[in-house]
Design an enzyme around this catalytic site. Structure first.
Site, PDB file in Angstrom:
ATOM      1  N   ASP A   1       0.809  -1.213   0.000  1.00  0.00           N
ATOM      2  CA  ASP A   1       0.000   0.000   0.000  1.00  0.00           C
ATOM      3  C   ASP A   1       0.853   1.279   0.000  1.00  0.00           C
ATOM      4  O   ASP A   1       0.601   2.212  -0.761  1.00  0.00           O
ATOM      5  CB  ASP A   1      -0.883  -0.061   1.260  1.00  0.00           C
ATOM      6  CG  ASP A   1      -1.724   1.162   1.432  1.00  0.00           C
ATOM      7  OD1 ASP A   1      -2.671   1.318   0.642  1.00  0.00           O
ATOM      8  OD2 ASP A   1      -1.437   1.967   2.334  1.00  0.00           O
ATOM      9  N   LEU A   2       1.892   1.290   0.846  1.00  0.00           N
ATOM     10  CA  LEU A   2       2.730   2.497   0.945  1.00  0.00           C
ATOM     11  C   LEU A   2       3.403   2.796  -0.390  1.00  0.00           C
ATOM     12  O   LEU A   2       3.448   3.942  -0.837  1.00  0.00           O
ATOM     13  CB  LEU A   2       3.801   2.303   2.031  1.00  0.00           C
ATOM     14  CG  LEU A   2       4.697   3.499   2.244  1.00  0.00           C
ATOM     15  CD1 LEU A   2       3.993   4.576   3.060  1.00  0.00           C
ATOM     16  CD2 LEU A   2       5.998   3.121   2.932  1.00  0.00           C
ATOM     17  N   THR A   3       3.903   1.751  -1.035  1.00  0.00           N
ATOM     18  CA  THR A   3       4.587   1.941  -2.320  1.00  0.00           C
ATOM     19  C   THR A   3       3.600   2.501  -3.349  1.00  0.00           C
ATOM     20  O   THR A   3       3.910   3.469  -4.056  1.00  0.00           O
ATOM     21  CB  THR A   3       5.159   0.606  -2.834  1.00  0.00           C
ATOM     22  OG1 THR A   3       5.929   0.028  -1.795  1.00  0.00           O
ATOM     23  CG2 THR A   3       6.023   0.809  -4.055  1.00  0.00           C
TER      24      THR A   3
ATOM     25  N   ASP B   1       0.959   4.949  17.651  1.00  0.00           N
ATOM     26  CA  ASP B   1       0.801   5.235  16.222  1.00  0.00           C
ATOM     27  C   ASP B   1       1.031   6.715  15.897  1.00  0.00           C
ATOM     28  O   ASP B   1       1.602   7.037  14.862  1.00  0.00           O
ATOM     29  CB  ASP B   1      -0.608   4.808  15.765  1.00  0.00           C
ATOM     30  CG  ASP B   1      -0.714   4.760  14.250  1.00  0.00           C
ATOM     31  OD1 ASP B   1       0.248   4.283  13.615  1.00  0.00           O
ATOM     32  OD2 ASP B   1      -1.727   5.206  13.693  1.00  0.00           O
TER      33      ASP B   1
ATOM     34  N   HIS C   1       4.738  11.648  15.595  1.00  0.00           N
ATOM     35  CA  HIS C   1       4.324  12.921  14.991  1.00  0.00           C
ATOM     36  C   HIS C   1       4.187  14.044  16.040  1.00  0.00           C
ATOM     37  O   HIS C   1       4.633  15.163  15.828  1.00  0.00           O
ATOM     38  CB  HIS C   1       2.970  12.793  14.295  1.00  0.00           C
ATOM     39  CG  HIS C   1       2.904  11.703  13.269  1.00  0.00           C
ATOM     40  ND1 HIS C   1       3.987  11.307  12.530  1.00  0.00           N
ATOM     41  CD2 HIS C   1       1.866  10.939  12.850  1.00  0.00           C
ATOM     42  CE1 HIS C   1       3.614  10.334  11.701  1.00  0.00           C
ATOM     43  NE2 HIS C   1       2.344  10.095  11.885  1.00  0.00           N
TER      44      HIS C   1
ATOM     45  N   LYS D   1       8.104   3.957   9.705  1.00  0.00           N
ATOM     46  CA  LYS D   1       7.515   3.785  11.034  1.00  0.00           C
ATOM     47  C   LYS D   1       6.521   2.635  10.999  1.00  0.00           C
ATOM     48  O   LYS D   1       5.982   2.385   9.931  1.00  0.00           O
ATOM     49  CB  LYS D   1       6.892   5.093  11.489  1.00  0.00           C
ATOM     50  CG  LYS D   1       5.401   5.277  11.144  1.00  0.00           C
ATOM     51  CD  LYS D   1       4.862   6.554  11.666  1.00  0.00           C
ATOM     52  CE  LYS D   1       3.641   6.426  12.468  1.00  0.00           C
ATOM     53  NZ  LYS D   1       2.371   6.121  11.960  1.00  0.00           N
TER      54      LYS D   1
ATOM     55  N   GLU E   1      -8.291  13.111  13.397  1.00  0.00           N
ATOM     56  CA  GLU E   1      -8.714  12.416  12.173  1.00  0.00           C
ATOM     57  C   GLU E   1     -10.209  12.185  12.259  1.00  0.00           C
ATOM     58  O   GLU E   1     -10.719  11.865  13.338  1.00  0.00           O
ATOM     59  CB  GLU E   1      -8.017  11.054  12.063  1.00  0.00           C
ATOM     60  CG  GLU E   1      -6.507  11.129  11.927  1.00  0.00           C
ATOM     61  CD  GLU E   1      -5.882   9.726  11.980  1.00  0.00           C
ATOM     62  OE1 GLU E   1      -6.417   8.814  11.355  1.00  0.00           O
ATOM     63  OE2 GLU E   1      -4.869   9.571  12.664  1.00  0.00           O
TER      64      GLU E   1
ATOM     65  N   LYS F   1      -8.907   9.337  16.530  1.00  0.00           N
ATOM     66  CA  LYS F   1      -9.621   8.939  15.310  1.00  0.00           C
ATOM     67  C   LYS F   1     -11.097   9.224  15.493  1.00  0.00           C
ATOM     68  O   LYS F   1     -11.591   9.278  16.608  1.00  0.00           O
ATOM     69  CB  LYS F   1      -9.434   7.446  15.070  1.00  0.00           C
ATOM     70  CG  LYS F   1      -8.049   7.108  14.567  1.00  0.00           C
ATOM     71  CD  LYS F   1      -8.022   5.701  14.003  1.00  0.00           C
ATOM     72  CE  LYS F   1      -6.666   5.395  13.406  1.00  0.00           C
ATOM     73  NZ  LYS F   1      -6.332   6.239  12.251  1.00  0.00           N
TER      74      LYS F   1
HETATM   75  N1  LIG Z   1       0.568   2.461   4.096  1.00  0.00           N
HETATM   76  C1  LIG Z   1       0.806   3.628   4.653  1.00  0.00           C
HETATM   77  O1  LIG Z   1       0.158   4.644   4.372  1.00  0.00           O
HETATM   78  C2  LIG Z   1       1.919   3.743   5.672  1.00  0.00           C
HETATM   79  C3  LIG Z   1       2.107   4.966   6.340  1.00  0.00           C
HETATM   80  C4  LIG Z   1       3.148   5.093   7.251  1.00  0.00           C
HETATM   81  C5  LIG Z   1       3.984   4.013   7.482  1.00  0.00           C
HETATM   82  N2  LIG Z   1       3.767   2.835   6.843  1.00  0.00           N
HETATM   83  C6  LIG Z   1       4.682   1.725   7.110  1.00  0.00           C
HETATM   84  O2  LIG Z   1       5.282   1.319   5.896  1.00  0.00           O
HETATM   85  C7  LIG Z   1       5.463  -0.089   5.873  1.00  0.00           C
HETATM   86  C8  LIG Z   1       4.730  -0.665   4.682  1.00  0.00           C
HETATM   87  O3  LIG Z   1       3.365  -0.321   4.784  1.00  0.00           O
HETATM   88  P1  LIG Z   1       2.256  -0.948   3.824  1.00  0.00           P
HETATM   89  O4  LIG Z   1       0.982  -0.343   4.245  1.00  0.00           O
HETATM   90  O5  LIG Z   1       2.676  -0.852   2.405  1.00  0.00           O
HETATM   91  O6  LIG Z   1       2.284  -2.474   4.278  1.00  0.00           O
HETATM   92  P2  LIG Z   1       1.644  -3.725   3.581  1.00  0.00           P
HETATM   93  O7  LIG Z   1       0.875  -3.334   2.372  1.00  0.00           O
HETATM   94  O8  LIG Z   1       0.968  -4.487   4.657  1.00  0.00           O
HETATM   95  O9  LIG Z   1       2.952  -4.559   3.214  1.00  0.00           O
HETATM   96  C9  LIG Z   1       3.826  -4.214   2.162  1.00  0.00           C
HETATM   97  C10 LIG Z   1       4.266  -5.458   1.450  1.00  0.00           C
HETATM   98  O10 LIG Z   1       5.097  -6.232   2.300  1.00  0.00           O
HETATM   99  C11 LIG Z   1       4.899  -7.611   2.026  1.00  0.00           C
HETATM  100  N3  LIG Z   1       4.594  -8.330   3.274  1.00  0.00           N
HETATM  101  C12 LIG Z   1       3.459  -8.312   3.979  1.00  0.00           C
HETATM  102  N4  LIG Z   1       3.578  -9.062   5.079  1.00  0.00           N
HETATM  103  C13 LIG Z   1       4.819  -9.583   5.057  1.00  0.00           C
HETATM  104  C14 LIG Z   1       5.552 -10.446   5.917  1.00  0.00           C
HETATM  105  N5  LIG Z   1       5.038 -10.913   7.026  1.00  0.00           N
HETATM  106  N6  LIG Z   1       6.804 -10.747   5.560  1.00  0.00           N
HETATM  107  C15 LIG Z   1       7.340 -10.277   4.438  1.00  0.00           C
HETATM  108  N7  LIG Z   1       6.700  -9.461   3.582  1.00  0.00           N
HETATM  109  C16 LIG Z   1       5.461  -9.116   3.899  1.00  0.00           C
HETATM  110  C17 LIG Z   1       3.753  -7.734   1.059  1.00  0.00           C
HETATM  111  O11 LIG Z   1       4.311  -7.968  -0.225  1.00  0.00           O
HETATM  112  P3  LIG Z   1       4.626  -9.423  -0.769  1.00  0.00           P
HETATM  113  O12 LIG Z   1       3.655 -10.372  -0.140  1.00  0.00           O
HETATM  114  O13 LIG Z   1       4.472  -9.280  -2.252  1.00  0.00           O
HETATM  115  O14 LIG Z   1       6.031  -9.671  -0.365  1.00  0.00           O
HETATM  116  C18 LIG Z   1       3.120  -6.362   1.053  1.00  0.00           C
HETATM  117  O15 LIG Z   1       2.641  -6.000  -0.217  1.00  0.00           O
HETATM  118  C19 LIG Z   1       4.927  -0.606   7.207  1.00  0.00           C
HETATM  119  O16 LIG Z   1       5.980  -0.713   8.114  1.00  0.00           O
HETATM  120  C20 LIG Z   1       3.966   0.480   7.650  1.00  0.00           C
HETATM  121  O17 LIG Z   1       3.820   0.538   9.036  1.00  0.00           O
HETATM  122  C21 LIG Z   1       2.761   2.680   5.952  1.00  0.00           C
END
Ligand SMILES: NC(=O)c1ccc[n+]([C@@H]2O[C@H](COP(=O)([O-])OP(=O)(O)OC[C@H]3O[C@@H](n4cnc5c(N)ncnc54)[C@H](OP(=O)(O)O)[C@@H]3O)[C@@H](O)[C@H]2O)c1
Length: 508
Positions: free
Chosen positions: A33-35, A255, A260, A168, A236, A356
């Site tokens: 999701d982040l990517t 969180d 922040h 984070k 929020e 929230k």
């Molecule tokens: N999303 C946001 O807006 C946001 C904001 C602030 C911080 N963050 C931080 O950024 C990081 C990524 O966030 P995200 O929301 O993108 O997370 P996510 O979507 O849950 O995970 C990112 C990717 O990591 C892989 N993954 C999931 N669980 C895994 C596991 N147990 N072991 C290895 N790979 C795993 C999955 O890809 P594959 O299965 O293809 O490997 C998934 O597509 C987290 O630490 C989150 O706390 C996110």
């Protein structure tokens, strides 16, 4: 309240935007999701603004099996769902900067493949940036394997050296943060570690430093003599959404509050740094964290939202949200009163509130000045005259607002409060960049100013850890309050600030 529209004449006195050296960005968790929502759109904006380096590639890594073409197709369709108005050609050229590698993060073969791919793209004289956009459980194995594969060796010379961006949450308490730091530092030098808090990439948050230290008129009044108290709010109106799995274990204190809120507080209240260099600023922030008095448990309110109404729609309680256990005692709201033991801030309370499903979504820092010491405008008493307020609007309408008292035209004695609102979007005649644009460019430039240093994060956790421990050990202090969704939080939060004779800045 009459509003005064500001007319600004802008002279850009001094403006630096450096273009970083050639860079290869490796994103782990590239299917996540982040990517998709933050990193790729920010890179695309930088690309359109021609701010990316001349040579730039992204190696996207995740476990999901994909090839370059299908990953590029995914990015393209995701970007087309944003309000992109340009041509397909531009999108195609941008997407061709991405290569995809699937593999297990624990398997050394993944890193051997990565190494080969990096050699193929020509990593010599390039910054290598490894972005950990995965759940935190794999931060440690990824960095360890990068180390074993020789991909993050700090060359100690020149401008090109590998860097690791860590998202984070950085730990879930003090001991886990210490442990993660120790593991990272086994393999990486501190100058290679970029601990992200995206709030620091927001323009208004960055502007606090320029506001305080590029003007002479504010710093002389920035102290206990003139400031009555400070309020920091991150409100929020959204609920937990799809993040219940992570959020219910973490809670709102971890969180939002631990990162922040403390970061914004530090920028508002730290002493002037000697220069705008990363470590001079981070030295002052850490010194400030050392001066925050340990938080009394009676000075903190934890609460959870119940069912309520937001924007004329009935929304469920936290316990009814998808993925949340029906008996969850996780807090979705925290309000606290903090004191800072320093000459500048002695006896000035800092009120922090975040939650929230509150009535409105906004973030702001409100500086509340003292009342005038004496009123010459009888029959109005000095305490009845509203005091000056300075508000940094962090989101959604980034800007600054200053309220002053002024004569209302007409009657002999008619005092009114004027608010001078500067909305960046209106007056700066430029789009506000997303925080990730600033932060990604800074990583490429090797500028750590907006990233959290090891001692900083440990001090932040040190302040929060005793609260977490007490909540775990003593159910009576952990007692959860409740508030209806769409309200401003529980009554206890009003009592917290009311007990000091103040009230929350924005509750209407
Ligand atoms: N999303 C946001 O807006 C946001 C904001 C602030 C911080 N963050 C931080 O950024 C990081 C990524 O966030 P995200 O929301 O993108 O997370 P996510 O979507 O849950 O995970 C990112 C990717 O990591 C892989 N993954 C999931 N669980 C895994 C596991 N147990 N072991 C290895 N790979 C795993 C999955 O890809 P594959 O299965 O293809 O490997 C998934 O597509 C987290 O630490 C989150 O706390 C996110």
């Amino acid at each position: 309240m009459p509003q005064l529209k500001a007319h600004l004449k802008i002279n850009k006195n001094f403006c630096i935007e450096e273009k970083p050296g050639d860079t290869i960005l490796v994103v782990f968790g590239a299917s996540g999701d982040l990517t998709e929502r933050k990193i790729i759109p920010a890179l695309f904006n930088l690309y359109q603004k021609k701010l990316l380096p001349k040579k730039f590639f992204v190696l996207a890594c995740a476990r999901t099996k994909l090839d370059d073409i299908s990953f590029r197709d995914q990015i393209k369709s995701s970007l087309m769902q944003t309000n992109y108005q340009g041509t397909q050609d531009v999108l195609t050229v941008f997407c061709n900067l991405f290569f995809y590698l699937s593999g297990d993060y624990h398997d050394p073969r993944t890193y051997a493949d990565l190494s080969l791919l990096l050699d193929k793209t020509g990593k010599k004289n390039c910054n290598l940036l490894f972005y950990l956009a995965t759940p935190p459980v794999v931060y440690d194995p990824i960095v360890e394997n990068l180390g074993k594969a020789g991909l993050v060796k700090d060359c100690h010379e020149g401008i090109f050296y590998p860097r690791v961006v860590v998202e984070k949450p950085f730990g879930h308490d003090l001991s886990s943060a210490l442990e993660l730091n120790a593991k990272l530092r086994d393999i990486l030098a501190e100058r290679q570690i970029y601990r992200i808090d995206h709030y620091l990439g927001k323009e208004t948050v960055q502007n606090i430093l320029m506001f305080r230290f590029a003007n002479t008129i504010f710093e002389p009044v920035w102290n206990r003599q003139y400031i009555d108290h400070v309020q920091i709010t991150v409100a929020e109106d959204i609920g937990v959404g799809h993040r219940a799995g992570y959020y219910d274990k973490a809670g709102h204190l971890r969180d939002i509050f631990q990162n922040h809120m403390f970061e914004m507080m530090a920028l508002v209240a730290m002493e002037p740094p000697a220069s705008f260099e990363a470590d001079r600023i981070r030295d002052q922030k850490t010194e400030f964290f050392r001066s925050i008095r340990p938080v009394q448990l009676t000075d903190i309110v934890r609460a959870q939202y119940k069912e309520g109404i937001i924007k004329n729609t009935v929304v469920p309680s936290y316990r009814q949200e998808q993925g949340v256990p029906p008996d969850s005692v996780t807090e979705t709201f925290v309000a606290a009163k903090l004191w800072v033991d320093s000459w500048r801030w002695h006896d000035v309370p800092f009120f922090l509130k975040t939650g929230k499903r509150l009535a409105k979504g906004f973030s702001e820092i409100a500086i509340k000045f003292k009342h005038v010491p004496h009123s010459i405008f009888g029959p109005i008493h000095s305490v009845d005259m509203p005091s000056n307020e300075l508000v940094f609007n962090v989101q959604p309408n980034e800007g600054i607002a200053l309220t002053i008292q002024a004569k209302y035209p007409g009657p002999k004695l008619c005092m009114s409060t004027l608010t001078m609102d500067l909305f960046y979007k209106d007056v700066m005649e430029t789009e506000m960049p997303s925080p990730y644009e600033r932060l990604l460019i800074d990583c490429m430039l090797g500028d750590q100013t907006l990233f959290i240093r090891q001692d900083e994060i440990e001090l932040e956790w040190g302040l929060v850890d005793p609260i977490l421990k007490s909540w775990e050990l003593e159910p009576s202090v952990r007692e959860l309050k409740f508030y209806p969704a769409g309200s401003w939080g529980p009554a206890e939060a009003d009592e917290l600030i009311g007990s000091e004779g103040r009230c929350w800045h924005r509750q209407n």
